[in-house]
Design a protein around this motif. Structure first.
Motif, mmCIF file in Angstrom:
data_model
loop_
_atom_site.group_PDB
_atom_site.id
_atom_site.type_symbol
_atom_site.label_atom_id
_atom_site.label_comp_id
_atom_site.label_asym_id
_atom_site.label_seq_id
_atom_site.Cartn_x
_atom_site.Cartn_y
_atom_site.Cartn_z
ATOM 1 N N GLY A 1 59.910 15.940 19.218
ATOM 2 C CA GLY A 1 58.806 16.176 20.142
ATOM 3 C C GLY A 1 59.238 16.918 21.392
ATOM 4 O O GLY A 1 58.560 17.850 21.842
ATOM 5 N N LYS B 1 57.981 20.604 22.429
ATOM 6 C CA LYS B 1 57.347 20.770 23.746
ATOM 7 C C LYS B 1 58.026 21.869 24.558
ATOM 8 O O LYS B 1 57.386 22.573 25.351
ATOM 9 C CB LYS B 1 57.432 19.441 24.499
ATOM 10 N N LEU C 1 51.616 18.444 21.811
ATOM 11 C CA LEU C 1 52.612 19.118 20.969
ATOM 12 C C LEU C 1 52.021 20.233 20.113
ATOM 13 O O LEU C 1 52.756 20.947 19.442
ATOM 14 C CB LEU C 1 53.312 18.082 20.073
#
Length: 339
Positions: free
Chosen positions: A92, A96, A157
């Motif tokens: 993640g 990002k 995301l």
């Protein structure tokens, strides 16, 4: 087949027969659950619920496959729940930061493999019991996941991040009479396809490769395997690395389903992983286990949870029931080993 003075072929035949009996017993249990829940809920046999069961079972299966490799060696991995959270968080964070989703998820899987490698090194080089080593990694990985995120979920995301967990192959959608989309066929989830491919690959590794034979040899008699020329340390490390890689993949799939990286995800998932392997016939003392049995065990847990939910059973009662199932299967395993 001729029987040697040691009686090894006879023992192998007995083990194979016990494995087959255990596998069919697990399969019979699975069919009984399907019949019972079909009678108690009209929606249980629907296509949408079948898709839901398959998708929910994937996380248990991923971890269960890794647990099978480790348990066959006579070890245990209690860290997979925390490792999947750390791997998902890393994926993640990378996504990002603008890293392509595929590379971000590869980074998460590799982090899981690194955790497994550390587990293997601690167990083989520092000679710590697997229970203690992986318990320590469980705390370390969870702490890292919480530290790097500040104990907050990572959101925003993007849609691409959710494709692996929520996308489907051959999904058919038509425009309904009211102008809204109507799902004609939900398709096969990518996560389920990955589960099937991994199960086949793991089965081939265990049954057809030198590495797989060495895993069984170590679990049956580690000292005899060492004297036979098996590199015990390397094989054990390989088993824990595989467990870590599969935990990392599970973390990426779970975070993809949520389209959010949750550092608190995966709590107590290691129990489901161990239970799926043991229910499917993998012996906790090592040397015995199959991938097909673990997949059956994973579906037993998945169907049990789904059926209990559909019948309005509270989550607390579900914990009691699944706990009793775990105790019962381990007791049966112990009785089988004593005989």
């Amino acid at each position: 087949m001729a029987i040697t003075e040691t009686g090894a072929p006879a023992r192998k035949s007995n083990i194979d027969r016990k494995d087959l009996i255990q596998k069919f017993a697990a399969l019979a249990g699975l069919l009984i659950l399907v019949v019972v829940f079909s009678m108690t809920s009209n929606a249980f046999m629907s296509m949408s619920n079948g898709v839901t069961i398959a998708l929910q079972t994937t996380s248990i299966a991923y971890l269960g496959l890794g647990a099978t490799f480790v348990i066959i060696t006579g070890g245990i991995d209690l860290s997979v729940g925390s490792v999947l959270a750390l791997a998902g968080v890393v994926a993640g964070i990378a996504a990002k930061a603008g890293v392509p989703v595929s590379l971000a998820m590869c980074a998460g899987v590799l982090v899981g493999g690194a955790c497994g490698w550390v587990n293997g090194i601690i167990i083989t080089r520092m000679k710590l019991p697997p229970f203690i080593a992986t318990l320590g990694m469980m705390m370390v990985a969870r702490g890292l996941a919480l530290q790097v995120t500040g104990a907050r979920a990572i959101s925003g995301l993007g849609e691409d991040f959710g494709v692996l967990g929520n996308g489907s192959f051959l999904r058919i959608v038509e425009e309904g009479a009211n102008g809204f989309p109507k799902v004609v066929f939900p398709g096969v989830s990518y996560a389920v396809i990955v589960m099937a491919v991994l199960a086949i690959a793991c089965a081939v590794v265990l049954a057809k490769t030198t590495f797989g034979r060495h895993l069984y040899a170590i679990g049956s008699n580690e000292e005899a395997a060492r004297l036979s020329g098996v590199d015990v340390n390397r094989t054990k490390i390989g088993a824990y690395v595989l467990s870590g890689l599969l935990a990392g993949l599970c973390g990426c799939v779970l975070m993809s389903r949520l389209v959010t990286a949750q550092p608190n995800e995966g709590v107590a998932y290691e129990l489901d992983a161990i239970a799926s392997a043991v229910i499917g016939g993998t012996s906790l003392v090592g040397g015995v286990g199959t991938i097909s049995g673990t997949v059956i065990g994973a579906f037993i847990i998945g169907i049990l949870r789904n059926g209990l939910n559909m019948n309005g059973v509270s989550s607390f009662i579900q914990m009691i029931i699944i706990g009793l199932v775990i105790i019962g299967t381990v007791w049966i395993d112990q009785m089988r080993n004593r005989r």
